[in-house]
Design an enzyme around this catalytic site. Structure first.
Site, PDB file in Angstrom:
ATOM      1  N   TYR A 217       0.844  -1.197   0.000  1.00  0.00           N
ATOM      2  CA  TYR A 217       0.000   0.000   0.000  1.00  0.00           C
ATOM      3  C   TYR A 217       0.886   1.256   0.000  1.00  0.00           C
ATOM      4  O   TYR A 217       1.859   1.343   0.762  1.00  0.00           O
ATOM      5  CB  TYR A 217      -0.928  -0.014   1.231  1.00  0.00           C
ATOM      6  CG  TYR A 217      -1.642   1.300   1.377  1.00  0.00           C
ATOM      7  CD1 TYR A 217      -2.588   1.695   0.424  1.00  0.00           C
ATOM      8  CD2 TYR A 217      -1.348   2.174   2.408  1.00  0.00           C
ATOM      9  CE1 TYR A 217      -3.211   2.920   0.517  1.00  0.00           C
ATOM     10  CE2 TYR A 217      -1.965   3.401   2.512  1.00  0.00           C
ATOM     11  CZ  TYR A 217      -2.891   3.776   1.554  1.00  0.00           C
ATOM     12  OH  TYR A 217      -3.497   5.001   1.638  1.00  0.00           O
ATOM     13  N   GLY A 218       0.556   2.207  -0.846  1.00  0.00           N
ATOM     14  CA  GLY A 218       1.384   3.395  -1.046  1.00  0.00           C
ATOM     15  C   GLY A 218       1.777   4.128   0.226  1.00  0.00           C
ATOM     16  O   GLY A 218       2.920   4.563   0.373  1.00  0.00           O
ATOM     17  N   CYS A 270     -12.558  14.539   6.028  1.00  0.00           N
ATOM     18  CA  CYS A 270     -13.059  15.827   6.513  1.00  0.00           C
ATOM     19  C   CYS A 270     -13.068  16.878   5.405  1.00  0.00           C
ATOM     20  O   CYS A 270     -13.305  18.050   5.664  1.00  0.00           O
ATOM     21  CB  CYS A 270     -12.234  16.321   7.699  1.00  0.00           C
ATOM     22  SG  CYS A 270     -12.440  15.314   9.175  1.00  0.00           S
ATOM     23  N   ARG A 385      -6.770   4.530  -4.968  1.00  0.00           N
ATOM     24  CA  ARG A 385      -6.028   5.782  -5.193  1.00  0.00           C
ATOM     25  C   ARG A 385      -5.637   5.958  -6.652  1.00  0.00           C
ATOM     26  O   ARG A 385      -5.644   5.012  -7.436  1.00  0.00           O
ATOM     27  CB  ARG A 385      -4.737   5.746  -4.358  1.00  0.00           C
ATOM     28  CG  ARG A 385      -4.956   5.537  -2.861  1.00  0.00           C
ATOM     29  CD  ARG A 385      -4.893   6.828  -2.151  1.00  0.00           C
ATOM     30  NE  ARG A 385      -5.238   6.720  -0.735  1.00  0.00           N
ATOM     31  CZ  ARG A 385      -5.007   7.695   0.126  1.00  0.00           C
ATOM     32  NH1 ARG A 385      -4.431   8.818  -0.249  1.00  0.00           N
ATOM     33  NH2 ARG A 385      -5.384   7.562   1.389  1.00  0.00           N
TER      34      ARG A 385
HETATM   35  O1  SAT Z   1      -3.321   7.658   4.270  1.00  0.00           O
HETATM   36  S1  SAT Z   1      -1.982   7.452   3.692  1.00  0.00           S
HETATM   37  O2  SAT Z   1      -0.987   8.075   4.542  1.00  0.00           O
HETATM   38  O3  SAT Z   1      -1.713   6.054   3.553  1.00  0.00           O
HETATM   39  C1  SAT Z   1      -1.910   8.184   2.170  1.00  0.00           C
HETATM   40  C2  SAT Z   1      -2.168   9.629   2.167  1.00  0.00           C
HETATM   41  O4  SAT Z   1      -2.758  10.221   3.083  1.00  0.00           O
HETATM   42  O5  SAT Z   1      -1.768  10.266   1.206  1.00  0.00           O
END
Ligand code: SAT
Ligand code: MN
Length: 618
Positions: A217-218, A270, A385
């Site tokens: 996951y990024g 939010c 995403r």
């Molecule tokens: O929610 S993460 O930190 O995984 C990714 C983001 O907020 O850009």
């Protein structure tokens, strides 16, 4: 095997030209641990960018989609968000930072990391890429490099960050850079992480290094993003500037020849991205900002990134036209965890009817498919995403890469509650604004874990990433503003007030709040002082609603939205007091503002003899 046998002539040359023994030492160490089959060093050239794009397709981490330059990547079904429970700061035995921060004994953590890392890149290609956090060659710049076995991580990182190989050369051998070691781990036939139970993130503030293992996951694998954020926060707090989980956006009020820059911190769900991308605005950044004092004592901000790793859910033509247009045009975009059918893609809330089957983060998907836990699997993940460069957007700000940053006129803290806070207010001072930011709460929705309606405290929306005690963080914030010649105004928003289960505001009302805040920065509107801060006057909002949205805004709407709900606000203060009591070096100023706000609310209750006071009465 020795590095020289794995790396090829060009790689050796690129490393030698850096002339940095510490970089060499790090690479040699992790080659020995991870045992890759091949090592490739990347520089800032087009050739390197192309190499990685191609590699991600060839090794199967990404697949081409129908639209030119669009690709899709999937993370494991059980790896769709950051894994808070397995993320630790490495610290010497017996040391802790704060009750809010997960730490692990250094030796124990490194022993485990070394065991997991042993041979983790067997049969894989190790990639080494160099970046610059913040604009290149500026006082904001922090250099960082990443070692990984994932081509899509580097591909997405190339979209999200400015390249830094050339700048690394100018370090003249110094050790002042961050480094991240990442492995997606062993992959299954769908090219997703097999060893989910061994996902780990170890953060080492001393060495300015992060080790991320078995993550895809990024948020846990793109090293320059949330992993480096921890290192930047630590550095900022030592060096007297701010590293914040904030967007940066330029507001252009119609008919006025000016742009006013705002930064904003909002917990998840939010309204952060939508606030950064309102139609009268240009975007500098959507996620992480460095804030510094310039030579005139002004606050300036720069985007740490040059791209967006954005949540795709609910991006639709009605609400996010610019983004929707970009995502459906032939541009270099990596989509993560959406549904693919015949090379076309679908995501939740896109405003289209969904096909009954396709391929998504769960593999082959059909309507009604359930996971191991018996949960119905959606078309796409709610945290699916997209990754693209900001300069691909029609609303990219012309100063997005300015090495001087942009001057900050206002800072917005965006919370979420259905019956406590007004839609927009201005703090009474910088320190009162810091108090508001440090008291930020968001009500959990079905989309986040926890009970619906429960309040989650998230100071400056930065709680997950704090690596210094809250007291130190807040103290530095207050000091940062005190040292500015003309500190930005601080505002708070809440788009989620409800009455009988229905929202009191439409999604695009935020445009009016933003224009009001922009006007306040230029002394354009008067405001009403209430116990919690300054709120807009009715007739200003009425005019703004008419001008900006061609909407009639009634006094009745205004009263419902801007009434001060004293008991609810006092209860919120009680929650905040509970959290902050008992030390950790919380500065006196913070407690003072809490006490004063409480007194002002109680006085108002007495003066007006009621619990909910109309804004017209103040
Ligand atoms: O929610 S993460 O930190 O995984 C990714 C983001 O907020 O850009
Ligand atoms: Mn974020």
């Amino acid at each position: 095997m020795e590095l020289s046998k794995l790396i090829g002539e060009n790689g050796i040359k690129l490393l030698q030209e850096l002339n940095n023994p510490y970089v060499m030492e790090i690479i040699e160490k992790y080659v020995e641990f991870c045992k890759p089959e091949k090592v490739t060093v990347l520089d800032d050239s087009k050739k390197s960018l192309e190499y990685v794009r191609k590699l991600a397709l060839e090794n199967g981490e990404e697949k081409a989609l129908k639209t030119k330059d669009h690709t899709i990547h999937f993370d494991n079904y059980y790896d769709q968000a950051r894994d808070r429970a397995h993320t630790w700061i490495l610290l010497p035995k017996g040391k802790t930072i704060s009750k809010h921060i997960e730490t692990i004994d250094y030796d124990e953590g490194m022993k485990e990391a070394t065991e997991i890392m042993d041979g983790i890149m067997k049969g894989k290609e190790m990639l080494i890429a160099f970046y610059c956090l913040g604009p290149n060659n500026s006082k904001f710049s922090i250099l960082a490099f990443q070692i990984t076995d994932s081509a899509t991580v580097i591909h997405q990182q190339n979209l999200l960050y400015r390249n830094g190989y050339e700048e690394f050369k100018h370090l003249n051998g110094s050790k002042s850079f961050f480094h991240v070691i990442h492995s997606a781990g062993e992959l299954n036939e769908d090219m997703t992480t097999k060893n989910i139970d061994k996902r780990r993130v170890y953060i080492d503030l001393n060495e300015e290094r992060v080790i991320s293992l078995n993550n895809q996951y990024g948020g846990s694998s793109i090293g320059l993003k949330k992993l480096s954020l921890r290192l930047s926060i630590s550095k900022a707090n030592k060096e007297d500037w701010l590293c914040e989980h904030m967007f940066i956006t330029g507001v252009h009020p119609k008919g006025k020849d000016r742009v006013t820059y705002f930064t904003g911190a909002f917990p998840s769900w939010c309204g952060k991205t939508s606030t950064a991308m309102i139609e009268c605005q240009t975007i500098v950044g959507d996620d992480i900002a460095f804030l510094r004092r310039d030579e005139n004592g002004q606050c300036v901000a720069a985007n740490v990134e040059q791209g967006i790793f954005g949540v795709i859910k609910d991006v639709c033509p009605e609400d996010d036209l610019v983004l929707y247009k970009a995502l459906t045009a032939p541009k270099e975009i990596v989509f993560n965890n959406v549904l693919v059918v015949d090379g076309g893609i679908y995501w939740l809330g896109m405003g289209k009817e969904f096909p009954k089957k396709g391929f998504n983060h769960s593999g082959e998907w059909y309507e009604g498919k359930k996971d191991k836990e018996g949960k119905i699997i959606d078309v796409s993940h709610k945290n699916a995403r997209f990754t693209l460069r900001i300069n691909e957007l029609d609303n990219a700000d012309e100063k997005a890469d300015d090495p001087k940053g942009v001057p900050v006129g206002g800072i917005i803290y965006g919370g979420r509650d259905s019956d406590i806070s007004v839609p927009v207010l201005q703090s009474l001072s910088w320190a009162h604004g810091v108090f508001i930011g440090a008291s930020l709460e968001s009500e959990s929705t079905v989309a986040t874990v926890g009970d619906e309606g429960a309040m989650e405290h998230n100071p400056m929306a930065n709680m997950d990433f704090l690596v210094v005690p809250l007291g130190v963080y807040i103290k530095n914030h207050i000091k940062f503003g005190d040292d500015l010649s003309n500190p930005p105004l601080i505002f708070a928003t809440n788009y989620f007030l409800k009455e009988k289960g229905k929202f009191l505001n439409a999604k695009n009302d935020k445009k009016v709040w933003v224009l009001w805040m922009e006007g306040r920065v230029h002394n354009g509107y008067e405001a009403i002082e209430t116990p919690v801060g300054c709120i807009p006057k009715y007739h200003d909002l009425k005019n703004l609603f008419k001008e900006a949205l061609n909407k009639e805004y009634t006094e009745e709407d205004y009263i419902k939205q801007f009434s001060i709900r004293i008991t609810k606000l006092l209860k919120k203060l009680d929650r905040i007091e509970q959290i902050y009591k008992g030390g950790e070096g919380i500065p006196e100023t913070f407690h003072k503002h809490l006490e004063q706000q409480k007194h002002r609310l109680k006085d108002a209750m007495e003066k007006y003899g009621k619990d909910v006071v109309s804004p017209l009465e103040f």
